[in-house]
Design a protein around this motif. Structure first.
Motif, PDB file in Angstrom:
ATOM      1  N   THR A 103       0.796  -1.233   0.000  1.00  0.00           N
ATOM      2  CA  THR A 103       0.000   0.000   0.000  1.00  0.00           C
ATOM      3  C   THR A 103       0.822   1.272   0.000  1.00  0.00           C
ATOM      4  OG1 THR A 103      -0.109  -0.049   2.417  1.00  0.00           O
ATOM      5  CG2 THR A 103      -1.899  -1.129   1.214  1.00  0.00           C
ATOM      6  N   ASP A 104       2.125   1.176  -0.204  1.00  0.00           N
ATOM      7  CA  ASP A 104       2.953   2.383  -0.132  1.00  0.00           C
ATOM      8  C   ASP A 104       3.471   2.814  -1.502  1.00  0.00           C
ATOM      9  OD1 ASP A 104       4.634   0.250  -0.492  1.00  0.00           O
ATOM     10  OD2 ASP A 104       6.078   0.820   1.064  1.00  0.00           O
ATOM     11  N   VAL A 105       2.803   2.392  -2.553  1.00  0.00           N
ATOM     12  CA  VAL A 105       3.216   2.740  -3.916  1.00  0.00           C
ATOM     13  C   VAL A 105       1.987   3.169  -4.712  1.00  0.00           C
ATOM     14  CG1 VAL A 105       5.158   1.121  -3.906  1.00  0.00           C
ATOM     15  CG2 VAL A 105       2.916   0.354  -4.728  1.00  0.00           C
ATOM     16  N   PRO A 106       2.190   3.969  -5.761  1.00  0.00           N
ATOM     17  CA  PRO A 106       1.060   4.242  -6.664  1.00  0.00           C
ATOM     18  C   PRO A 106       0.664   2.959  -7.400  1.00  0.00           C
ATOM     19  CG  PRO A 106       2.842   5.841  -6.961  1.00  0.00           C
ATOM     20  CD  PRO A 106       3.397   4.728  -6.131  1.00  0.00           C
ATOM     21  N   ILE A 107      -0.620   2.706  -7.509  1.00  0.00           N
ATOM     22  CA  ILE A 107      -1.113   1.549  -8.253  1.00  0.00           C
ATOM     23  C   ILE A 107      -1.471   2.051  -9.644  1.00  0.00           C
ATOM     24  CG2 ILE A 107      -2.862  -0.262  -8.346  1.00  0.00           C
ATOM     25  CD1 ILE A 107      -3.029  -0.026  -5.273  1.00  0.00           C
ATOM     26  N   GLY A 108      -0.636   1.714 -10.605  1.00  0.00           N
ATOM     27  CA  GLY A 108      -0.653   2.358 -11.915  1.00  0.00           C
ATOM     28  C   GLY A 108      -1.968   2.272 -12.662  1.00  0.00           C
ATOM     29  N   ILE A 109      -2.685   1.145 -12.550  1.00  0.00           N
ATOM     30  CA  ILE A 109      -3.907   1.003 -13.343  1.00  0.00           C
ATOM     31  C   ILE A 109      -4.972   2.009 -12.935  1.00  0.00           C
ATOM     32  CG2 ILE A 109      -3.541  -1.434 -13.858  1.00  0.00           C
ATOM     33  CD1 ILE A 109      -5.662  -2.072 -11.733  1.00  0.00           C
ATOM     34  N   PHE A 110      -4.849   2.574 -11.732  1.00  0.00           N
ATOM     35  CA  PHE A 110      -5.851   3.526 -11.275  1.00  0.00           C
ATOM     36  C   PHE A 110      -5.613   4.944 -11.781  1.00  0.00           C
ATOM     37  CE2 PHE A 110      -6.239   0.607  -7.390  1.00  0.00           C
ATOM     38  CZ  PHE A 110      -7.241  -0.127  -7.986  1.00  0.00           C
ATOM     39  N   ASP A 111      -4.408   5.226 -12.274  1.00  0.00           N
ATOM     40  CA  ASP A 111      -4.102   6.603 -12.687  1.00  0.00           C
ATOM     41  C   ASP A 111      -5.049   7.064 -13.791  1.00  0.00           C
ATOM     42  OD1 ASP A 111      -2.122   6.450 -10.836  1.00  0.00           O
ATOM     43  OD2 ASP A 111      -0.445   6.534 -12.248  1.00  0.00           O
ATOM     44  N   ASN A 112      -5.120   6.280 -14.860  1.00  0.00           N
ATOM     45  CA  ASN A 112      -6.051   6.620 -15.936  1.00  0.00           C
ATOM     46  C   ASN A 112      -7.477   6.203 -15.599  1.00  0.00           C
ATOM     47  OD1 ASN A 112      -4.770   7.983 -18.109  1.00  0.00           O
ATOM     48  ND2 ASN A 112      -3.640   6.118 -18.599  1.00  0.00           N
ATOM     49  N   GLY A 113      -7.630   5.028 -14.989  1.00  0.00           N
ATOM     50  CA  GLY A 113      -8.948   4.467 -14.804  1.00  0.00           C
ATOM     51  C   GLY A 113      -9.789   5.147 -13.745  1.00  0.00           C
ATOM     52  N   VAL A 114      -9.153   5.743 -12.734  1.00  0.00           N
ATOM     53  CA  VAL A 114      -9.911   6.374 -11.664  1.00  0.00           C
ATOM     54  C   VAL A 114      -9.534   7.844 -11.504  1.00  0.00           C
ATOM     55  CG1 VAL A 114     -10.468   6.342  -9.196  1.00  0.00           C
ATOM     56  CG2 VAL A 114     -10.216   4.178 -10.443  1.00  0.00           C
ATOM     57  N   PHE A 115      -8.257   8.136 -11.359  1.00  0.00           N
ATOM     58  CA  PHE A 115      -7.842   9.521 -11.109  1.00  0.00           C
ATOM     59  C   PHE A 115      -8.187  10.426 -12.288  1.00  0.00           C
ATOM     60  CE2 PHE A 115      -5.022  13.090 -10.286  1.00  0.00           C
ATOM     61  CZ  PHE A 115      -5.058  13.200  -8.901  1.00  0.00           C
TER      62      PHE A 115
END
Length: 530
Positions: A103-115
């Motif tokens: 839980t201490d890293v950016p989860i890449g799939i969420f950058d485009n998909g959620v953020f």
């Protein structure tokens, strides 16, 4: 016409525009003339919610907020496992990190998909809501349709709430928390300086806004589409009063026990006052196999993905790919034999807890009886086996996977055909089971049992006859909402520890940091993070 007014972007989207432009950053925001209102007629203003809904589906099939957010709700919890790479499955690193509870890293799939998708929708909703506010709530008054203006404003409040709902789940600690972590956009940024200095929000801030937005949406939206009264586009996959109340109930439930009475009031409204629009009189599959303007009888809100873009156009390029990671088939609906990307399976812990497998890994009579198991799951046997046992129980058909044991796969997505399946988001069974646990914990045994039995009887397994009602509701929800991104957030709402599942070891606290770090491109340039 200048469309700065129309597209109020989050800073993330500003960055994308800036770096794809040859102009100087500040010059990009210099206006040669004042901003004009883009909505000169009611027909123009109808495009505001259409654009906001469209933004939720992101920029392509791997960027939709709907499929990505659900992964966190499953992978951090105990209902799924990762299929073994030794058998040929290829889990991506983000899935492995979430399953390992890193839980201490950016989860890449969420950058485009959620953020990105979420803030894009927020920006578009803000633009329309600013237009209403700047005109004292009565823009386009000369057209004499304040009811339609209110309905459009209600949809914009709903979309902004839904976008922040997932942004908060994916990037923020669970409620309550005062830690300020992400940009707080409630109105459009008019210039570059505003874009890079946006205030940061905490979970508490965001939940306050989400609740406020959903209450406004419930107040402004009609109960249902009426031909000849509403714009024809409103007939297909758009939010109404019951959708706003249903999402509000889920948010209030997640906020914890102190909000139970308010959540219960919304659930009572949705279940008891919907005029027969939403029922549990169809099989479970009927919520998931619809295309066009059809919906299952229990579906309160669905996203109109029948053309892949949520707008009713001719393109299906945006139909979400990501479900194929945790679904038997891919978006072409060609079955497990062609889905190379699947790697998230039902956990043994889940199957045994809900009574679908015994300790030896054999299917139980309850699994064979349960319509949800038969209609929404596949049990794929080892590759070496040759016999088909049932329509949903047969040997692994994909030659790239050499399995030595049976795995149970989710099979609820892409069920209407090649990139044409609508996505149910709010369902009546969800509402009944939320009301059941609230009633049970408040001592209303009869009411809780009635809600539980409504779901059980629809599934074909009969009335509950046990002595541990609360646990029975937990397990029924585990079955009913599996692979819909619910498990983590349900347990958080109950303040219950998150079990280890197949990982082994002990459960972890409900408020463990199961969320992603903020994308670097946001923290590097947004001055609010300095």
């Amino acid at each position: 016409m200048n469309y700065t007014k129309y597209i109020s972007l989050s800073f993330t989207v500003f960055v994308l525009l800036i770096f794809s432009s040859a102009c100087d950053n500040e010059e990009f925001f210099e206006l040669e003339r004042p901003v004009e209102d883009p909505w000169l007629t009611l027909a123009d203003f109808e495009k505001a919610p259409i654009g906001a809904y469209y933004a939720l589906s992101g920029n392509g099939g791997n960027r939709t907020i709907f499929a990505h957010g659900r992964m966190a709700g499953e992978l951090f919890a105990d209902g799924v496992n990762i299929a073994p790479p030794s058998a040929g499955f290829e889990p991506n690193g983000d899935s492995e990190d979430m399953y390992a509870r890193v839980t201490d890293v950016p989860i890449g799939i969420f950058d485009n998909g959620v953020f990105n998708s979420g803030y894009f929708a927020v920006g578009l909703a803000n633009g329309g809501l600013d237009f209403v506010e700047e005109n004292n709530g009565r823009p386009l008054a000369s057209e004499g349709r304040q009811d339609e203006v209110d309905r459009i404003a209600g949809e914009l409040h709903f979309v902004r709430a839904y976008a922040y709902y997932w942004i908060t789940r994916i990037y923020m600690p669970p409620y309550p928390s005062d830690e300020k972590r992400i940009p707080f956009r409630i109105e459009q940024a008019d210039n570059f300086d505003e874009a890079i200095t946006s205030e940061l929000a905490s979970t508490n801030d965001l939940y306050g806004l989400i609740v406020e937005d959903l209450r406004a949406a419930k107040d402004l939206l009609p109960e249902r589409y009426e031909e000849g009264v509403h714009n024809p586009s409103y007939a297909d996959g758009r939010a109404n009063k019951f959708a706003a109340a249903a999402l509000l109930a889920k948010v209030l439930f997640h906020m914890g026990p102190e909000m139970r009475d308010e959540a219960l009031a919304e659930l009572n409204f949705v279940i008891d006052q919907n005029g027969g629009d939403y029922t549990l009189d169809e099989d479970p599959i009927e919520a998931f196999n619809k295309t066009g303007i059809e919906r299952g009888s229990e579906v309160i809100w669905y996203y109109a993905l029948w053309t892949g873009d949520g707008l009713g156009g001719s393109s299906n390029w945006k139909h979400p790919n990501r479900f194929q990671n945790y679904n038997a088939s891919n978006r072409q609906a060609s079955g497990p034999e062609t889905n190379q990307n699947r790697h998230i399976i039902a956990s043994t812990s889940f199957l045994q807890q809900v009574g679908w497998e015994d300790a030896a890994g054999n299917l139980t009579p309850e699994a064979i009886t349960d319509k949800r198991f038969n209609q929404l799951f596949l049990r794929l046997l080892s590759s070496a086996q040759t016999d088909t046992i049932a329509d949903n129980i047969y040997p692994e058909p994909n030659g790239n996977f050499a399995t030595t044991e049976a795995y149970v796969w989710n099979n609820r997505y892409y069920r209407a055909g090649d990139r044409v399946t609508n996505l149910p988001i709010l369902r009546l069974a969800d509402m009944h089971l939320l009301r059941a646990i609230i009633r049970a914990q408040s001592g209303d045994v009869a009411g809780a049992t009635a809600d539980l039995n409504a779901v059980r009887n629809r599934a074909g397994i009969g009335d509950y006859a046990g002595s541990d009602l609360e646990n029975a509701i937990h397990l029924e929800r585990f079955k009913e909402m599996a692979f819909e991104g619910d498990r983590l957030y349900y347990l958080q709402g109950l303040r219950m520890d998150i079990p280890a599942g197949d990982r082994g070891g002990s459960a972890v606290p409900w408020d463990s940091p199961f969320y992603s770090e903020i994308p670097d491109y946001e923290t590097d340039i947004n001055q609010a993070f300095e």
